[in-house]
Design an enzyme around this catalytic site. Sequence first.
Site, PDB file in Angstrom:
ATOM      1  CG  ASP A   1      -2.014  -1.091   1.023  1.00 36.85           C
ATOM      2  OD1 ASP A   1      -1.743  -2.254   1.394  1.00 36.85           O
ATOM      3  OD2 ASP A   1      -3.085  -0.779   0.481  1.00 36.85           O
TER       4      ASP A   1
ATOM      5  CG  ASN B   1       0.362  -5.686   1.878  1.00 40.23           C
ATOM      6  OD1 ASN B   1      -0.167  -5.054   0.983  1.00 40.23           O
ATOM      7  ND2 ASN B   1       0.199  -6.985   2.039  1.00 40.23           N
ATOM      8  CE  LYS B   2      -5.832  -4.852   4.471  1.00 40.65           C
ATOM      9  NZ  LYS B   2      -6.590  -3.678   4.937  1.00 40.65           N
TER      10      LYS B   2
HETATM   11  C1  LIG Z   1      -2.723  -4.563  -5.104  1.00 37.76           C
HETATM   12  S1  LIG Z   1      -3.658  -4.177  -3.685  1.00 37.76           S
HETATM   13  C2  LIG Z   1      -2.471  -3.715  -2.541  1.00 37.76           C
HETATM   14  C3  LIG Z   1      -2.927  -3.894  -1.099  1.00 37.76           C
HETATM   15  O1  LIG Z   1      -4.179  -3.199  -0.795  1.00 37.76           O
HETATM   16  C4  LIG Z   1      -4.940  -4.032   0.111  1.00 37.76           C
HETATM   17  O2  LIG Z   1      -5.484  -3.311   1.191  1.00 37.76           O
HETATM   18  P1  LIG Z   1      -7.101  -3.020   1.236  1.00 37.76           P
HETATM   19  O3  LIG Z   1      -7.783  -4.302   0.902  1.00 37.76           O
HETATM   20  O4  LIG Z   1      -7.352  -2.540   2.655  1.00 37.76           O
HETATM   21  O5  LIG Z   1      -7.324  -1.925   0.220  1.00 37.76           O
HETATM   22  C5  LIG Z   1      -3.940  -5.039   0.616  1.00 37.76           C
HETATM   23  O6  LIG Z   1      -3.088  -4.475   1.614  1.00 37.76           O
HETATM   24  C6  LIG Z   1      -3.185  -5.314  -0.671  1.00 37.76           C
HETATM   25  O7  LIG Z   1      -2.023  -6.052  -0.503  1.00 37.76           O
END
Ligand SMILES: CSC[C@H]1O[C@H](OP(=O)(O)O)[C@H](O)[C@@H]1O
Length: 358
Positions: A246, A256-257
């Site tokens: 992210d 990241n998540k």
């Molecule tokens: C290619 S998506 C990158 C990243 O975004 C996601 O977070 P969210 O679901 O909260 O938007 C997740 O961290 C992915 O790895």
Amino acid sequence: MPDITAVTHAQNIRYDKQAEALYIIDQTLLPGEEREIRLTTLDEMVEAIRALRVRGAPAIGICAGYCMYLLARDAWTEDRQAFLRKLTEDGEALNASRPTAVNLSWAIGEMMAVARARLQEPREVLLDALYQKAVAIHEDDIAKCKAISEYGLSLLKEGDGVLTHCNAGPLATSRYGTAQGPFLLAAERGMHIRVFADETRPLLQGARLTSYELQRAGVDVTLICDNMASIVMRNGWVQACFVGCDRIAANGDTANKIGTSGVAILARHYGIPVYVLGPTSTIDMNCPDGDHIPIELRDPEEIKTLWYEKPMALPEVKCYNPSFDVTDHDLIAGIVTEKGICRAPYTESLAALFDDET
Ligand SMILES: CSC[C@H]1O[C@H](OP(=O)(O)O)[C@H](O)[C@@H]1O
């Protein structure tokens, strides 16, 4: 019957130029229901990003590009400074919807740069330039994800097991995805890769989205609880971990998540390489390290109630609900971008990605 193209080319974000309408798949309804919703007002756009109806760093940026175009159409007035003030305010409100993924602020910044550059142009010329920029952000991401998927796949061999966390597939991007793109490319080429997908509590993007995408594409995917990552690594079933991102700081620290840093620490214990995959639009060279990445805190009650029929803890129990965590750069074997695979020292290798832009 697997339908790989239906997955890799899912229209998670669609702009209808004839109708001047922006549509997204509401990802909070997946995997049970695939429903498009239309985003028209700033409040609807902010709510959709905040509620993760559209989510995934690149997808948030793509959506923001079209949102800024629609907001510019609404903000238009012959008083150009008033127009710019209103669009700036709307962009700031959109940017505040989620703080961690740098793609959001990056895309809004790209659109604002076009608005400033074309400010004195006739209405149709300015709006068309904004529309073309939004389309370019979207189409550039397709090319970036395809390149990232190719570089990622070059790290794998037939029969490898890969663990992934959260969702970084087509639903999180434009096509193919980032961390998941290599798995879909392998399926297209008849290559067997075994994927272990963390369910990724509390929002369950891994269970609801990753296993949904990979299963429909015919990829060998096994869904596991987040606390099972260690045993599948210990069993020798995992040869690499592929995760999305992210925001990547200039020294390679990566947000990241939530749970990603735990995966990386486990992988280090078992001697398994961890790769971060993402476009250069997710790299923030103005952010020196992971301590400077804003971490989104979500409603603590989600921990006790999300997806459960009834609360799973006493109402008076306190909860802590960070949506991301930071993986230290020294736990990352490589950062895979559309320009190639960066290795440590990241301060140098990431900066080199932007040499042609200085
Ligand atoms: C290619 S998506 C990158 C990243 O975004 C996601 O977070 P969210 O679901 O909260 O938007 C997740 O961290 C992915 O790895």
